[in-house]
Design an enzyme around this catalytic site. Sequence first.
Site, PDB file in Angstrom:
ATOM      1  N   HIS A 139      61.542  14.145  61.237  1.00 21.14           N
ATOM      2  CA  HIS A 139      61.759  15.559  61.659  1.00 21.14           C
ATOM      3  C   HIS A 139      59.882  15.519  61.225  1.00 21.14           C
ATOM      4  O   HIS A 139      59.085  15.402  60.969  1.00 21.14           O
ATOM      5  CB  HIS A 139      60.767  15.810  59.361  1.00 21.14           C
ATOM      6  CG  HIS A 139      61.770  16.894  59.934  1.00 21.14           C
ATOM      7  ND1 HIS A 139      62.344  17.496  58.542  1.00 21.14           N
ATOM      8  CD2 HIS A 139      61.110  17.717  60.357  1.00 21.14           C
ATOM      9  CE1 HIS A 139      62.654  18.653  58.858  1.00 21.14           C
ATOM     10  NE2 HIS A 139      61.535  19.374  59.370  1.00 21.14           N
ATOM     11  N   LEU A 140      59.721  16.221  62.566  1.00 13.75           N
ATOM     12  CA  LEU A 140      59.012  16.908  63.415  1.00 13.75           C
ATOM     13  C   LEU A 140      57.830  17.380  62.392  1.00 13.75           C
ATOM     14  O   LEU A 140      58.534  18.490  61.436  1.00 13.75           O
ATOM     15  CB  LEU A 140      59.133  17.900  64.833  1.00 13.75           C
ATOM     16  CG  LEU A 140      57.771  18.276  65.267  1.00 13.75           C
ATOM     17  CD1 LEU A 140      56.934  16.953  66.625  1.00 13.75           C
ATOM     18  CD2 LEU A 140      58.369  19.448  66.153  1.00 13.75           C
ATOM     19  N   HIS A 141      56.365  17.088  62.750  1.00 17.17           N
ATOM     20  CA  HIS A 141      55.448  17.965  61.664  1.00 17.17           C
ATOM     21  C   HIS A 141      53.945  17.912  62.123  1.00 17.17           C
ATOM     22  O   HIS A 141      53.818  16.499  63.077  1.00 17.17           O
ATOM     23  CB  HIS A 141      55.530  16.995  59.990  1.00 17.17           C
ATOM     24  CG  HIS A 141      55.018  15.801  60.241  1.00 17.17           C
ATOM     25  ND1 HIS A 141      56.441  14.904  60.420  1.00 17.17           N
ATOM     26  CD2 HIS A 141      54.035  14.780  59.649  1.00 17.17           C
ATOM     27  CE1 HIS A 141      55.501  13.661  60.711  1.00 17.17           C
ATOM     28  NE2 HIS A 141      54.544  13.868  60.045  1.00 17.17           N
ATOM     29  N   GLN A 142      53.547  18.395  62.861  1.00 18.95           N
ATOM     30  CA  GLN A 142      52.084  18.556  62.426  1.00 18.95           C
ATOM     31  C   GLN A 142      50.778  18.254  61.554  1.00 18.95           C
ATOM     32  O   GLN A 142      50.970  19.464  61.307  1.00 18.95           O
ATOM     33  CB  GLN A 142      51.413  19.705  63.628  1.00 18.95           C
ATOM     34  CG  GLN A 142      50.009  20.071  64.176  1.00 18.95           C
ATOM     35  CD  GLN A 142      50.087  20.652  65.530  1.00 18.95           C
ATOM     36  OE1 GLN A 142      49.814  20.262  66.313  1.00 18.95           O
ATOM     37  NE2 GLN A 142      50.201  21.961  65.716  1.00 18.95           N
TER      38      GLN A 142
END
Length: 182
Positions: A139-142
């Site tokens: 799950h993409l996260h910055q």
Amino acid sequence: MDSSTPEPAAGLPHVTDGFERLWTPHRMAYVTGERPSSEPGDGCPFCVSPGRDDADGLIVHRGEHCFVVLNLFPYNPGHLLICPYRHVSLYIDLTDEETLEFTALTKASIRALQRASGPQGFNLGMNQGEVAGAGIAAHLHQHVVPRWGGDANFLPIVGQTKALPMLLEDTRQRLVAAFDAP
């Protein structure tokens, strides 16, 4: 042993090295590689968080396609994560609308942190894939990490402990107010 020295646990030797210990057993999941599930839905913490109320989910701000959440294990107070609601692993897999909001929320997070706590700098980053260091690669996260001069010291290196001067909920409330400020 004097009265200020705690008794050792049954069967364990007493260690007299002069160091205080701050025990953080919740971090063992990361040491042993037992990371949170990255499966979509109930298994992924970034899928679960938006389904909770903001305080329980550590949500700072909700957008249409993405949301801002406090990192449960922050490097510094105010360590934020920008996440799409959609369970997608790579930045290049975001839709154009998600990409625009992802970027806008990164900028808004920096502004909110500046209003809330006046950091002197920021670290921004995404780790794409486990080999690149992503704890939850699916799950993409910055990361948006506020930085201050002298915020890093010997404690994380020698003691493998990070001292944080503010509770997560206090930090969340402060950032919610800063997000809503003009």
